[in-house]
Design an enzyme around this catalytic site. Structure first.
Site, PDB file in Angstrom:
ATOM      1  N   ARG A  93       0.776  -1.076   0.079  1.00 38.25           N
ATOM      2  CA  ARG A  93       0.140   0.081  -0.081  1.00 38.25           C
ATOM      3  C   ARG A  93       0.884   1.238   0.122  1.00 38.25           C
ATOM      4  NH1 ARG A  93      -1.399   4.804   0.458  1.00 38.25           N
ATOM      5  NH2 ARG A  93      -3.168   5.280   1.283  1.00 38.25           N
ATOM      6  N   HIS A  98       3.604   6.219  -3.237  1.00 39.95           N
ATOM      7  CA  HIS A  98       4.506   6.991  -3.128  1.00 39.95           C
ATOM      8  C   HIS A  98       5.374   6.957  -4.571  1.00 39.95           C
ATOM      9  CE1 HIS A  98       4.293   8.175   0.944  1.00 39.95           C
ATOM     10  NE2 HIS A  98       4.225   6.799   1.345  1.00 39.95           N
TER      11      HIS A  98
END
Length: 134
Positions: A93, A98
Site C-alpha cells: 500500500r 509513493h
C-alpha cells in the site's frame, strides 16, 4: 465510544471492500483497470487498519498509533490470522502511494486479486462476529 459507531465503521469498510471486489472482477481491457483496483485497494486498506484500531480501542487496547502497530495488535488479539501478510499488504500500500512503476503496479494488482482481497473479507467477517459477541 459506542458499539453503534463500530458498526458504522464496519459498514463503511464492507462497502469499500465490496467496491474493490467489483473492480477486481472487471476484465482488463485497459491499464486504467489496474489503477482503479489499486486506488480502491489503498482506500480499503486505510479503512481496514482504522477499523482494527477502533475495535481494539473499544475492547481496551490503547496507545496504538500506526498501521504497523495496529496490525501487530490485531494479530495478537486474533482479529487477523496472518500478520506477515498484512504487513506485506501495508508495504505494498505504501509503495502504491509513493512511487509508480507499471511492473510493480501489475504485481501488486495480482496480490490484491489473489490474496489481499480475501484477507479483507476475512477481517470483515471476524470483526462482525467479534462485535456481535461483545
Amino acid at each position: 465510544m459506542k458499539k453503534e459507531r463500530l458498526y458504522e465503521k464496519l459498514e463503511d469498510y464492507k462497502r469499500a471492500s465490496k467496491r474493490l471486489d467489483e473492480a477486481i472482477k472487471l476484465e482488463i481491457h485497459h491499464d486504467i483497470i489496474y489503477d482503479a483496483v489499486i486506488q480502491r485497494f489503498e482506500f480499503t486498506f486505510e479503512l481496514s487498519w482504522k477499523l482494527m484500531k477502533m475495535f481494539l480501542e473499544y475492547v481496551g487496547v490503547s496507545e496504538i498509533k500506526s498501521p504497523r502497530a495496529t496490525i501487530r495488535e490485531a494479530f495478537t488479539y486474533g482479529l487477523i490470522e496472518d500478520g506477515d501478510e498484512w504487513i506485506d499488504m501495508m508495504i505494498d500500500r505504501n509503495k502504491t502511494s509513493h512511487i509508480y512503476n507499471e511492473e510493480e503496479a501489475k504485481l501488486i494488482y495480482m496480490k490484491i486479486k489473489n490474496r489481499y482481497n480475501d484477507l479483507f473479507k476475512q477481517l470483515a467477517d471476524k470483526i462482525e462476529k467479534e462485535i456481535n459477541n461483545i
